[in-house]
Scaffold this motif. Structure first.
Motif, PDB file in Angstrom:
ATOM      1  N   MET A   1       0.804  -1.214   0.000  1.00  0.00           N
ATOM      2  CA  MET A   1       0.000   0.000   0.000  1.00  0.00           C
ATOM      3  C   MET A   1       0.842   1.272   0.000  1.00  0.00           C
ATOM      4  O   MET A   1       0.371   2.327  -0.438  1.00  0.00           O
TER       5      MET A   1
ATOM      6  N   MET B   1      -5.465   4.860  -3.850  1.00  0.00           N
ATOM      7  CA  MET B   1      -5.746   5.723  -2.707  1.00  0.00           C
ATOM      8  C   MET B   1      -6.170   7.108  -3.182  1.00  0.00           C
ATOM      9  O   MET B   1      -7.155   7.679  -2.694  1.00  0.00           O
TER      10      MET B   1
ATOM     11  N   SER C   1      -9.684   6.884  -4.778  1.00  0.00           N
ATOM     12  CA  SER C   1     -10.730   6.704  -3.774  1.00  0.00           C
ATOM     13  C   SER C   1     -11.062   8.029  -3.098  1.00  0.00           C
ATOM     14  O   SER C   1     -12.235   8.385  -2.925  1.00  0.00           O
TER      15      SER C   1
ATOM     16  N   PHE D   1     -13.482   3.916   1.034  1.00  0.00           N
ATOM     17  CA  PHE D   1     -12.683   2.832   0.460  1.00  0.00           C
ATOM     18  C   PHE D   1     -13.535   1.648   0.002  1.00  0.00           C
ATOM     19  O   PHE D   1     -12.993   0.587  -0.337  1.00  0.00           O
TER      20      PHE D   1
ATOM     21  N   TYR E   1      -9.929   1.562  -4.412  1.00  0.00           N
ATOM     22  CA  TYR E   1      -9.746   0.428  -3.509  1.00  0.00           C
ATOM     23  C   TYR E   1     -10.981  -0.466  -3.486  1.00  0.00           C
ATOM     24  O   TYR E   1     -10.873  -1.686  -3.403  1.00  0.00           O
TER      25      TYR E   1
ATOM     26  N   LEU F   1      -7.428  -0.316   5.726  1.00  0.00           N
ATOM     27  CA  LEU F   1      -8.388   0.683   5.253  1.00  0.00           C
ATOM     28  C   LEU F   1      -9.427   0.991   6.331  1.00  0.00           C
ATOM     29  O   LEU F   1      -9.861   2.143   6.471  1.00  0.00           O
TER      30      LEU F   1
END
Length: 308
Positions: free
Chosen positions: A73, A83, A86, A237, A258, A285
């Motif tokens: 990540m 990321m 999102s 997310f 995500y 998340l």
């Protein structure tokens, strides 16, 4: 005295029967909630700390999944892009979708010209299947719109979904449009419950049009608005941005969120051995989303407008 005692006894007996009936009626939904939500969520957390060996059919407890997920990540470009997408999807919905939903709801609430038509058109995507709606939308932006532009202006243009420079805006426009259905329905319903005496009093004080909308209508539907805002933060997310409906399992990496990634990876998982890393990503998340949700809830309740 005897009659009074008898009535009291009958009330107690009726209350006991009502309690038994209520308990029996609640057992099934509570059992479903416990099995299909609590246990599923708890099991997904356990998966993040397990390593399943297909050869030996054994499960080993380990923190490797959490370490690997954190590395993925933070270091892989795809995950950083997801990321950003999102968060960007949420920001666009917040900055554009929410104000427009309130304005459209106010227009419908005031029964202005063609308000019934707009109500139907805005709620239509919530009634029709998502696959049908995305198919119609894709046909329009890919074939109909370029043809309309060519006929009216003589300019040849590429379809919006097929053009890398415009497909993001095409997807975001669709997501904003389909988000109006439930929100406009809820906002307009809340506005219809506003007391006419309050509105008339505001009119006597000179509050009409935009002033009425900002100082009367929005504060009185604020509980509904804050609920949508809080659930929006909680689902940052989880939002797929309808990418699966548009692209199936082949959405461009630049558009992936995500929510889309986890959904697709879960669907494509060939065995339970692939679930632990996905559970670890989901746990991270969740760790990000929970404080954001609580902080947003506190801020909305602390600093938001009050009905009184």
């Amino acid at each position: 005295m005897t009659l009074s005692a008898s009535n009291k006894k009958n009330k107690l007996k009726t209350g006991r029967y009502n309690l038994i009936f209520y308990s029996l009626m609640m057992i099934w939904p509570l059992l479903q909630f416990f099995v299909f939500y609590v246990l599923v969520k708890f099991n997904s957390v356990l998966y993040a700390f397990q390593d399943y060996d297909l050869l030996t059919d054994k499960t080993v407890w380990t923190f490797d999944n959490m370490r690997n997920a954190f590395s993925m990540m933070t270091q892989r470009p795809l995950f950083r892009s997801m990321m950003s997408m999102s968060l960007l999807t949420w920001v666009i919905g917040l900055a554009i979708g929410t104000p427009l939903a309130l304005i459209f709801s106010y227009y419908i609430y005031k029964a202005l010209p063609a308000s019934g038509f707009f109500r139907v058109m805005l709620f239509l995507p919530s009634v029709i299947s998502a696959i049908v709606m995305t198919t119609i939308y894709q046909f329009f932006v890919e074939r109909a719109l370029p043809e309309i532009v060519r006929v009216t202006t003589g300019i040849k243009m590429q379809g919006l979904m097929g053009n890398p420079d415009t497909r993001f805006f095409a997807v975001m426009f669709y997501n904003i449009w389909v988000s109006f259905g439930v929100s406009v329905l809820m906002y307009s319903d809340g506005m219809n419950r506003i007391s006419t005496e309050v509105v008339e009093s505001a009119h006597l004080d000179g509050a009409t049009g935009l002033r009425e909308f900002w100082y009367i209508t929005v504060p009185l539907v604020y509980p509904t608005l804050s609920t949508f805002l809080i659930t929006g933060v909680a689902g940052i997310f989880l939002n797929q941005a309808n990418l699966f409906s548009f692209y199936g399992n082949s959405a461009p990496e630049s558009l992936q969120t995500y929510g889309y990634y986890i959904y697709m990876q879960t669907e494509a998982a060939a065995s339970r051995a692939e679930y632990p890393i996905l559970s670890a990503i989901g746990l991270y998340l969740t760790i990000l989303a929970v404080p954001l949700t609580l902080v947003s809830k506190y801020c909305l309740e602390r600093f938001g407008p009050k009905e009184e």
